[in-house]
Structures are given as C-alpha cells and as structure tokens.
Enzyme design. Structure first.
Site, mmCIF file in Angstrom:
data_model
loop_
_atom_site.group_PDB
_atom_site.id
_atom_site.type_symbol
_atom_site.label_atom_id
_atom_site.label_comp_id
_atom_site.label_asym_id
_atom_site.label_seq_id
_atom_site.Cartn_x
_atom_site.Cartn_y
_atom_site.Cartn_z
ATOM 1 N N HIS A 17 -1.776 0.867 45.717
ATOM 2 C CA HIS A 17 -2.956 1.742 45.715
ATOM 3 C C HIS A 17 -3.566 1.800 47.119
ATOM 4 C CE1 HIS A 17 -3.454 0.511 41.255
ATOM 5 N NE2 HIS A 17 -3.075 1.782 41.258
ATOM 6 N N LYS A 41 -8.002 3.053 26.604
ATOM 7 C CA LYS A 41 -7.275 1.853 27.054
ATOM 8 C C LYS A 41 -8.205 0.650 26.970
ATOM 9 C CE LYS A 41 -4.111 3.719 30.556
ATOM 10 N NZ LYS A 41 -3.807 3.684 31.990
ATOM 11 N N ARG A 90 6.052 6.919 42.666
ATOM 12 C CA ARG A 90 7.000 5.832 42.946
ATOM 13 C C ARG A 90 8.424 6.241 42.655
ATOM 14 N NH1 ARG A 90 3.362 1.893 39.428
ATOM 15 N NH2 ARG A 90 3.420 3.863 38.311
ATOM 16 N N SER A 128 -0.063 -2.015 38.356
ATOM 17 C CA SER A 128 -1.094 -2.961 37.896
ATOM 18 C C SER A 128 -0.561 -3.787 36.727
ATOM 19 C CB SER A 128 -2.356 -2.205 37.465
ATOM 20 O OG SER A 128 -2.897 -1.501 38.555
#
Ligand code: PNS
Length: 166
Positions: A17, A41, A90, A128
């Site tokens: 990040h 979440k 990514r 994460s």
C-alpha cells in the site's frame, strides 16, 4: 490541482500500500488515502485504528491526507472534488475484479477516472490477509509492513487470538 484517491480496507496497511501511495503522491497534487468503513466485513482493526496507523505512516508526505468513508466511492470522490481513483494491481486475479469495479464506477460517475498502478515486484505476493495469517502463526512480518506499525499489528493479532481462545 488534480486530487486522487487511494481507497482500500487497509486492514492493516502493508508495504505494498505504502509503495502505491508514495508513487501516487509524486504524480498528483493531492492524494487522499481513504479507508472504507465496510459494515459487511469484520475487520481486525477499527476504522479509527487504521486511520491512525496511516496518518502515522504519512507524516512525511506533505500532499497526502488520510480519511475514511462510507457508501459509494464515487460519491466520496465527488464530495472531495477528486477526479482520479488509484488502484494497485498485483496480477490477473486483481485485474478481473478491478476491471468490473472501474467499469461500474465509470457508469456511475464518468468524470472520475480509474488509474491502475502496477505493484512493485517486491510486493506482488503481499496482501493484508497474508500479513494477518503470517503474524497469527508467529511468522516474521518485518519485511511486509512498515516498521512504525509492526508491533501494533503483532499486538493486535495476539490480543485477537487470546479473545478467540476464551
Ligand atoms: O482494500 P480493498 O478491500 O480491496 O478495497 C476495496 C474498495 C474500498 C476500493 C472497494 O470495496 C470500494 O470502493 N468500496 C466502496 C463501495 C463502492 O463504491 N463499490 C463500487 C461500486 S458497486
């Protein structure tokens, strides 16, 4: 001045990040790091904790602000007069989902442009969730999260494990 938003859950912020935010801050006049308050979440860190961690990490970045938001990202962008959304990519796994998000966001707000930034090679495996998993099993996360928040992350994960045991 072009205002860009780097949105995310940041639960917790990682070196990946930080790399994206730092690169965005060199391109845009102002960057807002926006933490999503997502009711669906169950995060490890509260929104306040995530905002505090990010603020701590951003102290030397003059043009970066940290904030949180609820609801649609494009509504938040309008509120902040931001015209660019920055998303880190990514690999192809990210791309599928991010393409859909970018197309939906463009439908909702054509004036807001999504820009994809390819991750630094060193962090292409990083997320994460991976950080939380490694820390939960006692692995070394020092190459994965910024040094300033490493102990905080470890403490939180330990506290969370203890809570789950009782
Ligand atoms: O770090 P994350 O969890 O991958 O970030 C996802 C985020 C916050 C960028 C995304 O969930 C988001 O934009 N949420 C806000 C709701 C929204 O605008 N959704 C897109 C249109 S349905």
């Amino acid at each position: 001045m072009t205002i860009a938003i780097c949105p995310g859950s940041f639960d917790p912020p990682t070196n990946g990040h930080l790399d994206i935010i730092g690169r965005a801050s060199r391109i845009f006049g102002k960057v807002i790091v926006a933490v999503l308050e997502n009711q669906r979440k169950t995060p490890l860190f509260s929104v306040n904790e995530r905002v505090m961690m990010l603020k701590r990490l951003m102290t030397s970045y003059q043009n970066v602000e940290v904030d949180s938001f609820q609801g649609l990202l494009v509504d938040y962008a309008r509120l902040k007069n931001a015209t660019v959304l920055i998303k880190g990519l990514r690999g192809m796994g990210d791309f599928e989902y991010e393409l859909q998000m970018a197309l939906v966001n463009r439908k909702l707000a054509p004036q807001v442009e999504t820009l994809f930034m390819i991750t630094n090679n060193d962090y292409s495996y990083l997320s994460s969730s991976i950080v939380k998993e490694i820390a939960a099993y006692g692995g070394d996360i020092s190459a994965l999260v910024p040094a300033e928040i490493r102990d905080l992350v470890l403490q939180k994960i330990r506290a969370n494990d203890e809570k789950q045991q009782f």
